[in-house]
Write a protein that holds these residues in place. Structure first.
Motif, PDB file in Angstrom:
ATOM      1  N   GLU A  62       3.711  75.082  22.079  1.00 33.18           N
ATOM      2  CA  GLU A  62       2.650  75.591  21.212  1.00 33.18           C
ATOM      3  C   GLU A  62       1.514  74.614  20.953  1.00 33.18           C
ATOM      4  N   VAL A  63       1.368  73.610  21.782  1.00 32.48           N
ATOM      5  CA  VAL A  63       0.269  72.663  21.619  1.00 32.48           C
ATOM      6  C   VAL A  63      -0.748  72.888  22.733  1.00 32.48           C
ATOM      7  N   GLU A  64      -1.960  73.302  22.357  1.00 37.37           N
ATOM      8  CA  GLU A  64      -3.017  73.415  23.350  1.00 37.37           C
ATOM      9  C   GLU A  64      -3.803  72.121  23.386  1.00 37.37           C
ATOM     10  N   ILE A  65      -3.947  71.568  24.564  1.00 38.11           N
ATOM     11  CA  ILE A  65      -4.692  70.329  24.746  1.00 38.11           C
ATOM     12  C   ILE A  65      -6.006  70.689  25.418  1.00 38.11           C
ATOM     13  N   GLY A  66      -7.084  70.612  24.659  1.00 36.39           N
ATOM     14  CA  GLY A  66      -8.368  71.115  25.131  1.00 36.39           C
ATOM     15  C   GLY A  66      -8.890  70.429  26.366  1.00 36.39           C
ATOM     16  N   ALA A  67      -8.487  69.172  26.607  1.00 36.59           N
ATOM     17  CA  ALA A  67      -9.001  68.424  27.757  1.00 36.59           C
ATOM     18  C   ALA A  67      -8.377  68.875  29.061  1.00 36.59           C
ATOM     19  N   ILE A  68      -7.282  69.620  28.990  1.00 33.87           N
ATOM     20  CA  ILE A  68      -6.559  69.976  30.207  1.00 33.87           C
ATOM     21  C   ILE A  68      -7.086  71.290  30.759  1.00 33.87           C
ATOM     22  N   ARG A  69      -7.698  71.188  31.911  1.00 38.26           N
ATOM     23  CA  ARG A  69      -8.174  72.347  32.655  1.00 38.26           C
ATOM     24  C   ARG A  69      -7.916  72.087  34.135  1.00 38.26           C
ATOM     25  N   ASP A  70      -8.125  73.065  34.947  1.00 35.87           N
ATOM     26  CA  ASP A  70      -7.971  72.918  36.389  1.00 35.87           C
ATOM     27  C   ASP A  70      -8.675  71.640  36.848  1.00 35.87           C
ATOM     28  N   SER A  71      -7.960  70.778  37.557  1.00 30.77           N
ATOM     29  CA  SER A  71      -8.513  69.476  37.932  1.00 30.77           C
ATOM     30  C   SER A  71      -9.760  69.605  38.797  1.00 30.77           C
ATOM     31  N   LYS A  72      -9.872  70.702  39.539  1.00 34.86           N
ATOM     32  CA  LYS A  72     -11.043  70.866  40.412  1.00 34.86           C
ATOM     33  C   LYS A  72     -12.291  71.248  39.628  1.00 34.86           C
ATOM     34  N   SER A  73     -12.129  71.667  38.381  1.00 34.29           N
ATOM     35  CA  SER A  73     -13.266  72.161  37.607  1.00 34.29           C
ATOM     36  C   SER A  73     -13.870  71.108  36.684  1.00 34.29           C
ATOM     37  N   ILE A  74     -13.306  69.902  36.664  1.00 32.54           N
ATOM     38  CA  ILE A  74     -13.821  68.868  35.772  1.00 32.54           C
ATOM     39  C   ILE A  74     -14.151  67.617  36.573  1.00 32.54           C
ATOM     40  N   SER A  75     -14.980  66.765  35.993  1.00 26.92           N
ATOM     41  CA  SER A  75     -15.429  65.560  36.685  1.00 26.92           C
ATOM     42  C   SER A  75     -14.289  64.556  36.816  1.00 26.92           C
ATOM     43  N   GLU A  76     -14.481  63.584  37.700  1.00 25.09           N
ATOM     44  CA  GLU A  76     -13.455  62.563  37.880  1.00 25.09           C
ATOM     45  C   GLU A  76     -13.204  61.794  36.583  1.00 25.09           C
ATOM     46  N   GLU A  77     -14.257  61.487  35.866  1.00 25.79           N
ATOM     47  CA  GLU A  77     -14.090  60.758  34.603  1.00 25.79           C
ATOM     48  C   GLU A  77     -13.242  61.556  33.625  1.00 25.79           C
ATOM     49  N   ARG A  78     -13.514  62.844  33.534  1.00 29.98           N
ATOM     50  CA  ARG A  78     -12.733  63.686  32.620  1.00 29.98           C
ATOM     51  C   ARG A  78     -11.299  63.858  33.111  1.00 29.98           C
ATOM     52  N   ARG A  79     -11.107  63.899  34.435  1.00 31.53           N
ATOM     53  CA  ARG A  79      -9.733  63.981  34.954  1.00 31.53           C
ATOM     54  C   ARG A  79      -8.929  62.751  34.560  1.00 31.53           C
ATOM     55  N   LEU A  80      -9.539  61.582  34.666  1.00 28.94           N
ATOM     56  CA  LEU A  80      -8.822  60.355  34.317  1.00 28.94           C
ATOM     57  C   LEU A  80      -8.510  60.309  32.825  1.00 28.94           C
ATOM     58  N   ASP A  81      -9.457  60.762  32.002  1.00 29.03           N
ATOM     59  CA  ASP A  81      -9.185  60.835  30.561  1.00 29.03           C
ATOM     60  C   ASP A  81      -8.052  61.822  30.277  1.00 29.03           C
ATOM     61  N   ALA A  82      -8.097  62.971  30.967  1.00 26.90           N
ATOM     62  CA  ALA A  82      -7.068  63.989  30.762  1.00 26.90           C
ATOM     63  C   ALA A  82      -5.704  63.485  31.232  1.00 26.90           C
ATOM     64  N   ARG A  83      -5.693  62.710  32.309  1.00 28.66           N
ATOM     65  CA  ARG A  83      -4.419  62.160  32.797  1.00 28.66           C
ATOM     66  C   ARG A  83      -3.765  61.293  31.726  1.00 28.66           C
ATOM     67  N   GLN A  84      -4.560  60.471  31.078  1.00 30.22           N
ATOM     68  CA  GLN A  84      -4.006  59.609  30.039  1.00 30.22           C
ATOM     69  C   GLN A  84      -3.418  60.433  28.904  1.00 30.22           C
ATOM     70  N   ILE A  85      -4.093  61.512  28.537  1.00 35.69           N
ATOM     71  CA  ILE A  85      -3.590  62.397  27.481  1.00 35.69           C
ATOM     72  C   ILE A  85      -2.270  63.031  27.906  1.00 35.69           C
TER      73      ILE A  85
END
Length: 221
Positions: A62-85
């Motif tokens: 039941e936890v939605e993490i807003g940073a997590i989206r399809d990896s192809k739809s976000i920039s590399e910088e955001r993917r790396l931030d999302a990976r850490q999360i």
């Protein structure tokens, strides 16, 4: 339609929403009594070189993490931030791969499925259900004993699969950039093994490396 939701702002990334479509598959399974739903995805199926890399991720219920989206739809910088999360918050996560030799031996589809099974098997605690990106899965009572559901374009529909896609892609991109240091002529620091004109030109000039998939069409007429 009225949406009932509340959000927690203790860090601007996390939102507890009971109406998120990205949690629809997981929520149905939680309601059915499954506690550790793993999302599975892979990266690198279409590449000429390098392994296919897969990841499995079990996220808190039941936890939605807003940073997590399809990896192809976000920039590399955001993917790396999302990976850490994902790594910080996952109940369990694992990454696995199948080598170019395994791809040549099995074919790319079977190698991708094998890598996903390996990743799910490496999760601790283990999953009790797996959501698989795509439309194919080979359930094996030894290698893949979990009940499963395939989800076409699952990385855009399931938070767990999207989280797995982020881990798989960032892991594989980093690996190909390390391999680029051994073979800089192929441009793996930018194309990460995918079929670009630069990659084909380098193959024509220098030939294939041990990292190339011999079962793929490496040379253009």
């Amino acid at each position: 339609m009225s949406l009932w939701a509340f959000s927690c702002t203790m860090d601007r990334t996390y939102h507890f929403r009971f109406t998120s479509s990205m949690l629809a598959h997981e929520r149905r399974l939680w309601t059915d009594g499954f506690e550790r739903v793993a999302g599975l995805d892979e990266a690198g199926r279409g590449c000429l070189a390098g392994p296919v890399v897969a990841a499995a991720v079990i996220l808190p219920a039941e936890v939605e993490i807003g940073a997590i989206r399809d990896s192809k739809s976000i920039s590399e910088e955001r993917r790396l931030d999302a990976r850490q999360i994902v790594e910080d918050k996952a109940v369990a996560a694992a990454i696995a791969r199948c080598s170019p030799a395994e791809i040549d031996d099995r074919n790319i589809l079977q190698a991708a499925l094998k890598a996903m099974r390996r990743a799910a098997s490496d999760c601790e605690p283990p999953p009790d259900f797996v959501l698989v990106d795509g439309n194919q899965w080979d359930r094996d009572l030894v290698e893949a004993p979990w009940p499963h559901e395939t989800v076409v374009k699952g990385d855009a529909k399931s938070q767990s699969i999207a989280a797995a896609s982020i881990l798989a892609k960032t892991e594989r991109d980093a690996l190909m950039r390390r391999l680029h240091e051994e073979h800089p002529e192929y441009g793996w620091d930018s194309n990460v093994g995918y079929p670009t004109q630069q990659h084909y030109d380098a193959l024509s000039e220098h030939g294939a490396t041990p990292y190339h998939r011999q079962s793929f069409t490496l040379f253009r007429d």
